[in-house]
Design an enzyme around this catalytic site. Structure first.
Site, mmCIF file in Angstrom:
data_model
loop_
_atom_site.group_PDB
_atom_site.id
_atom_site.type_symbol
_atom_site.label_atom_id
_atom_site.label_comp_id
_atom_site.label_asym_id
_atom_site.label_seq_id
_atom_site.Cartn_x
_atom_site.Cartn_y
_atom_site.Cartn_z
ATOM 1 N N CYS A 29 8.041 8.968 -4.835
ATOM 2 C CA CYS A 29 9.293 8.410 -3.947
ATOM 3 C C CYS A 29 10.400 8.868 -4.069
ATOM 4 O O CYS A 29 10.965 9.184 -5.234
ATOM 5 C CB CYS A 29 9.255 7.083 -4.417
ATOM 6 S SG CYS A 29 10.406 6.083 -3.016
ATOM 7 N N LYS A 32 0.545 10.350 -7.607
ATOM 8 C CA LYS A 32 1.086 11.022 -6.490
ATOM 9 C C LYS A 32 2.509 11.466 -6.703
ATOM 10 O O LYS A 32 3.350 10.881 -7.132
ATOM 11 C CB LYS A 32 1.303 9.788 -5.178
ATOM 12 C CG LYS A 32 1.561 10.456 -3.909
ATOM 13 C CD LYS A 32 1.542 9.331 -2.777
ATOM 14 C CE LYS A 32 1.683 9.751 -1.546
ATOM 15 N NZ LYS A 32 3.063 10.351 -1.291
ATOM 16 N N GLN A 39 -0.698 0.888 -6.273
ATOM 17 C CA GLN A 39 0.254 1.917 -6.734
ATOM 18 C C GLN A 39 1.348 1.248 -7.760
ATOM 19 O O GLN A 39 2.027 0.255 -7.270
ATOM 20 C CB GLN A 39 0.653 2.647 -5.712
ATOM 21 C CG GLN A 39 1.656 3.950 -6.230
ATOM 22 C CD GLN A 39 2.461 4.656 -5.249
ATOM 23 O OE1 GLN A 39 3.408 4.108 -4.859
ATOM 24 N NE2 GLN A 39 2.181 5.817 -5.219
ATOM 25 N N MET A 41 2.685 2.745 1.038
ATOM 26 C CA MET A 41 4.272 2.654 1.772
ATOM 27 C C MET A 41 4.944 1.300 1.599
ATOM 28 O O MET A 41 4.363 0.320 2.043
ATOM 29 C CB MET A 41 4.105 3.152 3.045
ATOM 30 C CG MET A 41 3.669 4.590 3.270
ATOM 31 S SD MET A 41 3.369 5.013 5.105
ATOM 32 C CE MET A 41 1.748 4.330 5.368
ATOM 33 N N GLY A 45 0.778 9.408 5.916
ATOM 34 C CA GLY A 45 1.800 8.526 5.753
ATOM 35 C C GLY A 45 2.492 7.772 6.922
ATOM 36 O O GLY A 45 1.769 7.002 7.520
#
Length: 350
Positions: free
Chosen positions: A104, A143, A74, A21, A228
């Site tokens: 995203c 992801k 990531q 995040m 998350g």
């Protein structure tokens, strides 16, 4: 019984993972969450192109800290050659696992044809995966979301192609990009991805407590789950849910003293890592969430008054003093918003 998740040649000692995040899972947060028992906490999203160029703030996002049980970096991007270079750099930096961001939903990311925009261009997504897999000896994961919109839910198809390329696990957020974070995550739809592939599938979206965790795994059939927004102000959540899944024990939230200690430790770690004033600036969002989650009376005015004042302070010593006075006094006495403001003023004079 040993529980966990095998991703390529990496054993993750748990089934509750924490998502990458931006602005949240920096090194101070990752160290804190791991110290509290989290098995897997990914870095912030790192732009492969900027990492390859060595941009300082982007390199900092991929910072690898000593003593972490696992390092997951990531990457996000749209150019296969640059993604390959970013992947090589991530491995050299010490990544155990390299994750690619196809999920995203932010406009500044999808507007550059990155993140969940890649769900609309699966051939390009596959070239990015191929470039990353060929560039590293480390396991590469992805992801993603269910798709771009409800008319184009292609997560299962893309996951099958990912498995054929050599991707070792996929995480699926149970929404489309066009949903952003509205409605409810569709954990059943994640099950369609699980049924399509043999590699581990991780379910993500709307998992906030032990009941959510069990239901998400049940409905999706996933091998693990990823947290998350649930960790905002609760860096201990992954460890608590891990225990609940392992033996059914639902742990109480940290007590007053323990929680205050976590907040103050996080503040110190942020300042140590970034220096001042950046460390305080980076911490403020966390401070706001800690106050929102604090074990105080339910009146939202109490929290709003405290959050507004504390997040305006410019010195770490002031925050520590006023937060400590406020935290303990409010917890013990359950005062009103007006009294809280008075306490803050008095604490500032101390």
């Amino acid at each position: 019984m040993k529980t966990g998740l095998q991703i390529g040649d990496v054993w993750v000692p748990g089934r509750v993972l924490t998502a990458p995040m931006t602005g949240i899972t920096d090194l101070p947060f990752r160290r804190l969450a791991c110290r509290l028992g989290a098995a897997y906490v990914a870095t912030e999203m790192v732009a492969s192109a900027e990492l390859a160029r060595g941009r300082p703030d982007v390199v900092r996002r991929a910072a690898v800290g000593d003593g972490l049980p696992l390092t997951v970096i990531q990457l996000v991007g749209r150019d296969p050659a640059i993604m390959a270079e970013g992947t090589r750099m991530a491995e050299q930096a010490g990544a155990d696992i390299i994750d690619l961001n196809f999920g995203c939903p932010a406009k500044e990311v999808t507007g550059s044809a990155c993140g969940s925009a890649l769900m609309r261009t699966p051939d390009l997504a596959c070239r990015l995966m191929e470039a990353a897999v060929k560039a590293t000896s480390r396991p590469v994961t992805v992801k993603m979301r269910l798709g771009w919109d409800d008319a184009h839910r292609n997560a299962a198809e893309l996951a099958k192609r990912a498995e054929a390329i050599g991707i070792k696990a996929v995480t699926v957020h149970g929404r489309t990009r066009q949903q952003f974070y509205t409605g409810r995550a569709d954990w059943v739809a994640v099950g369609e991805v699980k049924a399509a592939v043999g590699i581990p599938v991780i379910v993500n979206g709307d998992i906030l407590n032990a009941e959510d965790a069990r239901e998400a795994l049940k409905q999706s059939g996933a091998d693990a789950l990823m947290l998350g927004r649930g960790v905002y102000g609760r860096p201990w959540l992954a460890a608590h849910l891990e225990r609940a899944l392992a033996d059914g024990t639902v742990l109480d939230e940290p007590g007053v003293d323990a929680r205050l200690g976590i907040v103050l430790a996080h503040l110190d770690a942020s300042i140590d890592f970034y220096g001042m004033p950046l460390g305080l600036k980076m911490f403020r969002k966390h401070l706001g969430w800690y106050v929102e989650q604090a074990p105080w009376p339910a009146d939202p005015l109490d929290r709003r008054a405290a959050k507004s004042h504390l997040c305006r302070l410019d010195e770490a010593s002031d925050i520590k003093r006023e937060l400590t006075a406020l935290w303990l006094n409010v917890t013990l006495s359950g005062n009103s918003a007006v009294e809280i403001k008075s306490q803050l003023v008095e604490a500032g004079k101390a």
